[in-house]
Design a protein around this motif. Structure first.
Motif, PDB file in Angstrom:
ATOM      1  N   HIS A   1      75.667 157.218 223.711  1.00  0.00           N
ATOM      2  CA  HIS A   1      76.037 157.486 222.327  1.00  0.00           C
ATOM      3  C   HIS A   1      76.608 156.222 221.712  1.00  0.00           C
ATOM      4  CE1 HIS A   1      75.828 161.825 223.198  1.00  0.00           C
ATOM      5  NE2 HIS A   1      76.445 161.519 224.315  1.00  0.00           N
TER       6      HIS A   1
ATOM      7  N   GLU B   1      76.173 155.997 211.293  1.00  0.00           N
ATOM      8  CA  GLU B   1      74.932 156.057 212.048  1.00  0.00           C
ATOM      9  C   GLU B   1      75.287 156.524 213.456  1.00  0.00           C
ATOM     10  OE1 GLU B   1      71.794 152.773 211.861  1.00  0.00           O
ATOM     11  OE2 GLU B   1      72.764 152.454 213.826  1.00  0.00           O
TER      12      GLU B   1
ATOM     13  N   ARG C   1      73.715 157.149 217.155  1.00  0.00           N
ATOM     14  CA  ARG C   1      72.602 156.953 218.094  1.00  0.00           C
ATOM     15  C   ARG C   1      72.858 157.804 219.327  1.00  0.00           C
ATOM     16  NH1 ARG C   1      69.293 152.487 217.277  1.00  0.00           N
ATOM     17  NH2 ARG C   1      69.955 151.222 215.513  1.00  0.00           N
TER      18      ARG C   1
ATOM     19  N   GLN D   1      67.680 158.298 219.726  1.00  0.00           N
ATOM     20  CA  GLN D   1      67.472 158.934 218.425  1.00  0.00           C
ATOM     21  C   GLN D   1      68.560 158.468 217.466  1.00  0.00           C
ATOM     22  OE1 GLN D   1      64.857 160.982 217.776  1.00  0.00           O
ATOM     23  NE2 GLN D   1      64.133 160.694 219.871  1.00  0.00           N
ATOM     24  N   VAL D   2      68.196 158.183 216.241  1.00  0.00           N
ATOM     25  CA  VAL D   2      69.159 157.710 215.251  1.00  0.00           C
ATOM     26  C   VAL D   2      69.245 158.725 214.118  1.00  0.00           C
ATOM     27  CG1 VAL D   2      69.740 155.867 213.624  1.00  0.00           C
ATOM     28  CG2 VAL D   2      68.644 155.308 215.794  1.00  0.00           C
TER      29      VAL D   2
END
Length: 195
Positions: free
Chosen positions: A5, A28, A30, A34-35
């Motif tokens: 993460h 943001e 992550r 995956q973002v």
């Protein structure tokens, strides 16, 4: 398999910085490659401490009753809540804070406290960590009337309640405060007061 993460703050907008800070944050996130761009409101009121005062020989606990206006807005018709003694850390360490709060709110002077845990109480939106303590009290430790600090408009009523009754008050809904319920259940599970 270990998740990875990462968080990157993109923006922080001040919504209110009065008694506490309320910010709208965009970040943001992550998660395993995956973002996602997410947005939340974050409420920073500082950290706090709470204590369950108990007397094993009398089989009692000291709790407080005071107005909690936010509960009134959510259907608590009196706005009054029964709680364990608690307060904000301000610039104190948790142990110093809770000793000061005990004297201000309950009138007892307590020297020995035991930290039992620390929790995030509402981690979805509130930054606060709450430090939980227990401490034994005796009648001769009562040196003042309590009631709270004059400059904080607390108007606190001090209650000495049989421990067994306090557990019943959870079932009846007379005690609805999460931090108090956690400490009463901790005391029951760990047999701080023999019933």
């Amino acid at each position: 398999m270990q998740n990875t993460h990462e968080i990157k703050l993109l923006s922080k907008e001040k919504l209110s910085h009065g008694w506490a800070k309320l910010d709208n944050v965009k970040y943001e996130y992550r998660n395993n490659g995956q973002v996602e761009i997410q947005q939340r409101e974050v409420y920073d009121r500082g950290d706090g401490a709470v204590i369950l005062l108990y007397n094993n020989s009398k089989k009692t606990v000291v709790l407080t009753r005071q107005l909690r206006i936010a509960t009134w807005f959510n259907g608590n018709t009196s706005g009054m809540m029964i709680e364990a003694c608690a307060g904000m850390l301000d610039k104190d360490n948790p142990e110093d804070c809770i000793r000061k709060e005990v004297q201000e709110e309950t009138g007892y002077t307590i020297f020995k406290v035991e930290k039992v845990m620390e929790n995030y109480m509402s981690p979805g939106s509130v930054t606060e960590i709450l430090y939980f303590f227990t401490g034994q009290y005796t009648d001769d430790m009562k040196i003042g009337k309590g009631g709270g600090a004059d400059n904080e408009q607390e108007n606190i009523e001090v209650l000495e309640i049989p421990f067994e009754k306090s557990l019943e008050m959870i079932k009846t809904g007379e005690i609805k405060d999460a931090k108090t319920i956690i400490l009463l259940q901790y005391a029951f599970i760990n047999k701080l007061i023999e019933l």
